[in-house]
Scaffold this motif. Sequence first.
Motif, short mmCIF file in Angstrom:
data_model
loop_
_atom_site.label_atom_id
_atom_site.label_comp_id
_atom_site.label_asym_id
_atom_site.label_seq_id
_atom_site.Cartn_x
_atom_site.Cartn_y
_atom_site.Cartn_z
N VAL A 72 0.87 -1.18 0.00
CA VAL A 72 0.00 0.00 0.00
C VAL A 72 0.90 1.22 0.00
CG1 VAL A 72 -1.78 1.31 1.23
CG2 VAL A 72 -1.85 -1.20 1.23
N THR A 73 0.66 2.12 -0.96
CA THR A 73 1.37 3.38 -1.04
C THR A 73 0.44 4.49 -0.58
OG1 THR A 73 0.66 3.96 -3.29
CG2 THR A 73 2.59 2.50 -3.09
N ALA A 74 0.95 5.70 -0.51
CA ALA A 74 0.10 6.83 -0.13
C ALA A 74 -1.08 6.98 -1.08
CB ALA A 74 0.92 8.12 -0.09
N ALA A 75 -0.85 6.67 -2.34
CA ALA A 75 -1.92 6.77 -3.33
C ALA A 75 -3.02 5.75 -3.06
CB ALA A 75 -1.36 6.58 -4.74
N GLY A 76 -2.68 4.64 -2.42
CA GLY A 76 -3.65 3.60 -2.15
C GLY A 76 -4.39 3.73 -0.83
N LEU A 77 -4.08 4.74 -0.05
CA LEU A 77 -4.75 4.92 1.24
C LEU A 77 -6.16 5.49 1.09
CD1 LEU A 77 -1.86 6.38 3.43
CD2 LEU A 77 -2.84 4.07 3.53
N ALA A 78 -6.36 6.32 0.09
CA ALA A 78 -7.67 6.94 -0.11
C ALA A 78 -8.69 5.89 -0.55
CB ALA A 78 -7.57 8.05 -1.14
N ASP A 79 -9.93 6.15 -0.27
CA ASP A 79 -11.03 5.29 -0.71
C ASP A 79 -11.73 6.01 -1.85
OD1 ASP A 79 -13.01 3.39 -0.97
OD2 ASP A 79 -14.05 3.93 0.88
N LEU A 83 -10.42 10.97 0.93
CA LEU A 83 -9.08 10.88 1.52
C LEU A 83 -9.09 10.06 2.80
CD1 LEU A 83 -7.77 14.55 1.12
CD2 LEU A 83 -7.21 12.56 -0.29
N HIS A 84 -7.97 9.44 3.07
CA HIS A 84 -7.76 8.74 4.34
C HIS A 84 -7.78 9.80 5.45
CE1 HIS A 84 -5.46 6.78 7.55
NE2 HIS A 84 -5.79 5.63 6.98
N PRO A 85 -8.24 9.47 6.66
CA PRO A 85 -8.28 10.47 7.74
C PRO A 85 -6.93 11.17 7.98
CG PRO A 85 -9.51 8.53 8.39
CD PRO A 85 -8.86 8.20 7.07
N LEU A 86 -5.82 10.44 7.85
CA LEU A 86 -4.51 11.09 8.03
C LEU A 86 -4.21 12.07 6.90
CD1 LEU A 86 -2.37 8.23 9.52
CD2 LEU A 86 -2.65 10.51 10.50
N GLN A 87 -4.62 11.74 5.69
CA GLN A 87 -4.43 12.66 4.57
C GLN A 87 -5.22 13.95 4.82
OE1 GLN A 87 -5.66 9.75 1.63
NE2 GLN A 87 -3.60 9.70 0.75
N LYS A 88 -6.44 13.80 5.30
CA LYS A 88 -7.27 14.97 5.62
C LYS A 88 -6.62 15.81 6.73
CE LYS A 88 -11.76 12.88 4.61
NZ LYS A 88 -13.01 12.40 5.22
N ALA A 89 -6.13 15.13 7.76
CA ALA A 89 -5.53 15.83 8.90
C ALA A 89 -4.28 16.59 8.48
CB ALA A 89 -5.21 14.86 10.03
N PHE A 90 -3.46 16.03 7.59
CA PHE A 90 -2.28 16.73 7.11
C PHE A 90 -2.68 18.01 6.38
CE2 PHE A 90 0.33 13.45 8.60
CZ PHE A 90 1.66 13.68 8.30
N VAL A 110 0.33 5.76 9.36
CA VAL A 110 -0.65 4.67 9.34
C VAL A 110 -0.04 3.43 9.96
CG1 VAL A 110 -1.96 3.10 7.85
CG2 VAL A 110 -1.96 5.55 7.36
N GLY A 111 1.17 3.08 9.54
CA GLY A 111 1.85 1.91 10.09
C GLY A 111 2.15 2.06 11.57
N MET A 112 2.58 3.26 11.96
CA MET A 112 2.90 3.54 13.36
C MET A 112 1.67 3.38 14.24
SD MET A 112 2.44 6.25 15.77
CE MET A 112 2.08 7.64 14.75
N MET A 113 0.54 3.86 13.78
CA MET A 113 -0.68 3.73 14.55
C MET A 113 -1.09 2.26 14.71
SD MET A 113 -2.71 7.13 13.16
CE MET A 113 -4.29 6.41 13.46
#
Length: 167
Positions: A72-79, A83-90, A110-113
């Motif tokens: 999974v890359t950053a591009a694959g996090l979104a649905d 956007l993924h919640p972390l993408q929104k938060a950034f 994401v991995g850290m969480m």
Amino acid sequence: MKITLKVDGTEHKLDVDPRTTLLDVLRDRLGITSTKKGCDHGQCGACTILLNGRRVVSCLALAVAHQDAEIVTAAGLADGDELHPLQKAFVEHDAFQCGYCTPGQIVSAVGMMQEAEEGWPSVVTEDPNAEQVELTHTEIAERMSGNLCRCAAYCNIVPAISEVANS
């Protein structure tokens, strides 16, 4: 060598030189540019991906060693367009300046969480035997220390991650 990788939900059959890294396969062969080439020595985290659910610096991982891996890359996090919640938060916390390190930062977060949710302690975890790890400012900063931001947007990165991790 022939390998198969599942990247952001899509299976790819590739013929690669055995010396090729996952980073180079993602960028040069598959055209996935959200994974960035920073230092090419595993020291900056710009190339962080999730490899079978664990965060990995893709510049140090040989593609042939990961037959049938799920990436999974950053591009694959979104649905889709969501956007993924972390993408929104950034975005909401303005947790980037030039943005180059941002995909690696977000994937690493994401991995850290996930690691914290599974109870993995860090160097700064107060009780390494605790069943649950509280993601404080210090804990997040330590766990994200492998991801560098040359623009020094850390003052916004940690609060962005904290908002999602502690919601």
